[in-house]
Design a protein around this motif. Structure first.
Motif, PDB file in Angstrom:
ATOM      1  N   ASP A  75     -36.806  43.202  -1.358  1.00 34.66           N
ATOM      2  CA  ASP A  75     -35.528  43.311  -2.072  1.00 34.66           C
ATOM      3  C   ASP A  75     -35.143  41.993  -2.734  1.00 34.66           C
ATOM      4  O   ASP A  75     -35.912  41.414  -3.474  1.00 34.66           O
ATOM      5  CB  ASP A  75     -34.438  43.828  -1.128  1.00 34.66           C
ATOM      6  CG  ASP A  75     -34.663  45.287  -0.775  1.00 34.66           C
ATOM      7  OD1 ASP A  75     -35.099  46.035  -1.652  1.00 34.66           O
ATOM      8  OD2 ASP A  75     -34.412  45.675   0.370  1.00 34.66           O
ATOM      9  N   GLY A  76     -33.953  41.482  -2.439  1.00 33.90           N
ATOM     10  CA  GLY A  76     -33.467  40.283  -3.104  1.00 33.90           C
ATOM     11  C   GLY A  76     -34.257  39.028  -2.796  1.00 33.90           C
ATOM     12  O   GLY A  76     -34.118  38.012  -3.480  1.00 33.90           O
ATOM     13  N   LEU A  77     -35.113  39.083  -1.769  1.00 29.34           N
ATOM     14  CA  LEU A  77     -35.983  37.945  -1.454  1.00 29.34           C
ATOM     15  C   LEU A  77     -37.232  37.902  -2.327  1.00 29.34           C
ATOM     16  O   LEU A  77     -37.993  36.941  -2.263  1.00 29.34           O
ATOM     17  CB  LEU A  77     -36.448  38.025   0.002  1.00 29.34           C
ATOM     18  CG  LEU A  77     -35.531  37.485   1.093  1.00 29.34           C
ATOM     19  CD1 LEU A  77     -36.121  37.818   2.451  1.00 29.34           C
ATOM     20  CD2 LEU A  77     -35.349  35.997   0.957  1.00 29.34           C
ATOM     21  N   THR A  81     -26.251  54.550  -1.340  1.00 31.10           N
ATOM     22  CA  THR A  81     -25.087  53.784  -1.801  1.00 31.10           C
ATOM     23  C   THR A  81     -24.807  52.569  -0.932  1.00 31.10           C
ATOM     24  O   THR A  81     -23.754  51.944  -1.066  1.00 31.10           O
ATOM     25  CB  THR A  81     -23.837  54.684  -1.851  1.00 31.10           C
ATOM     26  OG1 THR A  81     -23.632  55.256  -0.552  1.00 31.10           O
ATOM     27  CG2 THR A  81     -23.985  55.780  -2.891  1.00 31.10           C
ATOM     28  N   SER A  82     -25.747  52.201  -0.050  1.00 33.34           N
ATOM     29  CA  SER A  82     -25.568  50.983   0.736  1.00 33.34           C
ATOM     30  C   SER A  82     -25.353  49.791  -0.184  1.00 33.34           C
ATOM     31  O   SER A  82     -26.032  49.652  -1.198  1.00 33.34           O
ATOM     32  CB  SER A  82     -26.804  50.723   1.597  1.00 33.34           C
ATOM     33  OG  SER A  82     -27.006  51.745   2.542  1.00 33.34           O
ATOM     34  N   HIS A  83     -24.403  48.929   0.168  1.00 29.16           N
ATOM     35  CA  HIS A  83     -24.093  47.705  -0.581  1.00 29.16           C
ATOM     36  C   HIS A  83     -23.403  47.977  -1.918  1.00 29.16           C
ATOM     37  O   HIS A  83     -23.149  47.036  -2.671  1.00 29.16           O
ATOM     38  CB  HIS A  83     -25.339  46.846  -0.818  1.00 29.16           C
ATOM     39  CG  HIS A  83     -25.939  46.279   0.428  1.00 29.16           C
ATOM     40  ND1 HIS A  83     -25.322  45.278   1.163  1.00 29.16           N
ATOM     41  CD2 HIS A  83     -27.091  46.573   1.077  1.00 29.16           C
ATOM     42  CE1 HIS A  83     -26.079  44.980   2.206  1.00 29.16           C
ATOM     43  NE2 HIS A  83     -27.152  45.753   2.179  1.00 29.16           N
ATOM     44  N   SER A  84     -23.114  49.226  -2.230  1.00 29.25           N
ATOM     45  CA  SER A  84     -22.340  49.516  -3.434  1.00 29.25           C
ATOM     46  C   SER A  84     -20.855  49.368  -3.141  1.00 29.25           C
ATOM     47  O   SER A  84     -20.414  49.488  -1.987  1.00 29.25           O
ATOM     48  CB  SER A  84     -22.620  50.935  -3.926  1.00 29.25           C
ATOM     49  OG  SER A  84     -23.954  51.062  -4.369  1.00 29.25           O
ATOM     50  N   SER A 135     -26.496  47.020 -14.041  1.00 26.92           N
ATOM     51  CA  SER A 135     -26.184  47.911 -15.156  1.00 26.92           C
ATOM     52  C   SER A 135     -25.746  49.293 -14.706  1.00 26.92           C
ATOM     53  O   SER A 135     -25.202  50.058 -15.501  1.00 26.92           O
ATOM     54  CB  SER A 135     -27.394  48.038 -16.085  1.00 26.92           C
ATOM     55  OG  SER A 135     -28.511  48.564 -15.389  1.00 26.92           O
ATOM     56  N   LEU A 136     -25.942  49.620 -13.421  1.00 29.06           N
ATOM     57  CA  LEU A 136     -25.545  50.935 -12.923  1.00 29.06           C
ATOM     58  C   LEU A 136     -24.116  50.951 -12.390  1.00 29.06           C
ATOM     59  O   LEU A 136     -23.439  51.985 -12.481  1.00 29.06           O
ATOM     60  CB  LEU A 136     -26.492  51.410 -11.816  1.00 29.06           C
ATOM     61  CG  LEU A 136     -27.845  51.973 -12.254  1.00 29.06           C
ATOM     62  CD1 LEU A 136     -28.757  50.870 -12.764  1.00 29.06           C
ATOM     63  CD2 LEU A 136     -28.516  52.726 -11.107  1.00 29.06           C
ATOM     64  N   GLY A 137     -23.689  49.846 -11.793  1.00 35.43           N
ATOM     65  CA  GLY A 137     -22.359  49.881 -11.204  1.00 35.43           C
ATOM     66  C   GLY A 137     -21.980  48.581 -10.518  1.00 35.43           C
ATOM     67  O   GLY A 137     -22.700  47.574 -10.588  1.00 35.43           O
ATOM     68  N   THR A 138     -20.853  48.622  -9.837  1.00 40.16           N
ATOM     69  CA  THR A 138     -20.290  47.455  -9.170  1.00 40.16           C
ATOM     70  C   THR A 138     -20.850  47.319  -7.759  1.00 40.16           C
ATOM     71  O   THR A 138     -20.917  48.301  -7.015  1.00 40.16           O
ATOM     72  CB  THR A 138     -18.755  47.576  -9.098  1.00 40.16           C
ATOM     73  OG1 THR A 138     -18.245  47.806 -10.411  1.00 40.16           O
ATOM     74  CG2 THR A 138     -18.131  46.309  -8.528  1.00 40.16           C
ATOM     75  N   GLY A 139     -21.256  46.106  -7.402  1.00 36.25           N
ATOM     76  CA  GLY A 139     -21.768  45.855  -6.067  1.00 36.25           C
ATOM     77  C   GLY A 139     -20.653  45.606  -5.071  1.00 36.25           C
ATOM     78  O   GLY A 139     -19.540  45.226  -5.422  1.00 36.25           O
ATOM     79  N   ALA A 157     -24.504  42.431  -5.508  1.00 43.19           N
ATOM     80  CA  ALA A 157     -24.173  42.058  -6.882  1.00 43.19           C
ATOM     81  C   ALA A 157     -24.177  43.289  -7.779  1.00 43.19           C
ATOM     82  O   ALA A 157     -24.957  44.223  -7.578  1.00 43.19           O
ATOM     83  CB  ALA A 157     -25.173  41.033  -7.402  1.00 43.19           C
ATOM     84  N   SER A 158     -23.325  43.275  -8.781  1.00 41.02           N
ATOM     85  CA  SER A 158     -23.281  44.365  -9.756  1.00 41.02           C
ATOM     86  C   SER A 158     -24.534  44.345 -10.626  1.00 41.02           C
ATOM     87  O   SER A 158     -25.202  43.327 -10.766  1.00 41.02           O
ATOM     88  CB  SER A 158     -22.042  44.228 -10.647  1.00 41.02           C
ATOM     89  OG  SER A 158     -20.859  44.246  -9.882  1.00 41.02           O
TER      90      SER A 158
END
Length: 391
Positions: free
Chosen positions: A106-108, A231-234, A196-200, A193-194
């Motif tokens: 993921d983010g790593l 939707t985790s983290h959304s 292009s799909l939506g707000t984080g 983090a947000s």
């Protein structure tokens, strides 16, 4: 859990020469300086537990079932940039798991870039892991529900490729299909983090923007292609918007409840009910906010009381390595001081890694006298029901 696990001794990238073909690292052991904790059972309870996990399909909705370096502070980034994460086949073979949703780096995943979530980084991580799994006789990649049962019957584990955010698709809707073609079967809308799909979840300024118009299109494309949505983290509004526009059940692969004691760091009752109203399932998250498995299971029972036993499963979100040190490194990298509550426990007693978690969760359910039917639902039956409809 299926028949006796058929682990054959394969270790990640055994088809190459460590030190010649790639750089090796000292990897974490089962326990990183902490003692194992096993929930005690009576002889009758032990027999019942063993019979249940033998008869029921067992699925983790969210884990990182691979090794981190023993020295997280010193070796993490070099390990990531080597581009070869090592799946913990041997330790996984000591669990009750038939299948695990593997959330990758993921983010790593800053393999080629300095920051994760870039398209090339995700492609590298997913594809390299697929190559490694293809060389293992014990693990198999999971593309459909039948694969889970095939793995179970053969004494293997089905690894479900999954990602926690859709950030890397940018504004390219067709990348959803490319990821599906690479084997990805579950994807989150946003991470903290947000995109292009939506707000984080961690990116709300004065108001919560929710799902974008492109995000609506992405949800519909994921529905059509047969990719499970998380939707985790959304953000709260993004979660509610996804629940409104999806045509299939969705997951929150790992969640804790605000009113179950997590405050703003958890999901609201409204969000959890909305996910359940899609026919979806909520995986209960392990977190260093919690001291032990009993407090973890308090969240499980809270969510069961809120949405019903048919909509709850387990997504511990644990790994093989020092989770607290990993959080410290990430905090330093992003220049963020983590909340004291996040760091108050070095690990969660009874849930330190996937092996301990997936041996203790069934034990806790038996010790607390849940029915065979309900245990079967939360260990994997509820997840299979959703996958039958989504995949």
């Amino acid at each position: 859990m299926g028949s006796d696990k058929q682990y054959d001794g394969y270790q990640s990238y055994d088809y190459l020469e460590e030190g010649e073909d790639y750089t090796g690292f000292d990897l974490a052991e089962m326990f990183s300086g902490y003692d194992a904790h096993e929930i005690p059972l009576s002889e009758d309870e032990q027999d019942r537990m063993e019979a249940l996990v033998a008869d029921e399909v067992v699925v983790s909705l969210h884990d990182h079932p691979f090794y981190f370096p023993e020295d997280v502070h010193g070796d993490l980034w070099d390990y990531v940039r080597e581009g070869r994460v090592h799946t913990a086949y041997e330790f996984l073979s000591q669990t009750s798991l038939d299948a695990a949703f593997d959330m990758h780096l993921d983010g790593l995943s800053g393999i080629h870039s300095k920051h994760g979530w870039k398209w090339d980084d995700i492609v590298h991580d997913v594809s390299m892991r697929a190559c490694d799994i293809a060389h293992s006789d014990y693990a198999m990649r999971c593309g459909d529900v039948d694969d889970i049962f095939r793995a179970r019957e053969a004494g293997k584990i089905a690894i479900v490729p999954a990602l926690e955010s859709a950030a890397m698709i940018e504004n390219e809707l067709d990348r959803i299909e490319l990821l599906y073609g690479m084997g990805v079967r579950c994807m989150g809308i946003t991470y903290n983090a947000s995109n292009s799909l939506g707000t984080g979840q961690g990116d709300i300024y004065e108001r919560d923007g929710g799902l974008t118009a492109f995000g609506v299109d992405a949800v519909h494309r994921m529905n059509k292609v047969g990719m499970a949505i998380s939707t985790s983290h959304s953000s709260p509004q993004t979660t509610l918007d996804v629940c409104e526009v999806t045509e299939r059940p969705i997951f929150d692969t790992h969640a804790l409840a605000q009113t179950g004691g997590m405050g703003q760091r958890g999901s609201s009752d409204e969000e959890l009910r909305a996910i359940a109203d899609t026919g979806g399932v909520i995986g209960i998250l392990c977190s260093t906010h919690l001291p032990d498995i009993d407090t973890y299971m308090e969240h499980f029972e809270y969510v069961v009381d809120l949405v019903g036993i048919d909509h709850v499963a387990f997504g511990p979100d644990v790994l093989y390595g020092d989770h607290t040190s990993l959080l410290e490194v990430l905090g330093e990298f992003h220049g963020v001081e983590l909340p004291e509550s996040t760091m108050q426990n070095p690990y969660v007693k009874g849930l330190e890694n996937p092996t301990e978690a997936w041996n203790n969760i069934p034990r806790w359910l038996v010790r607390n006298d849940y029915s065979d039917e309900d245990i079967g639902k939360v260990l994997g039956g509820n997840i299979i029901r959703v996958l039958d409809e989504v995949w």
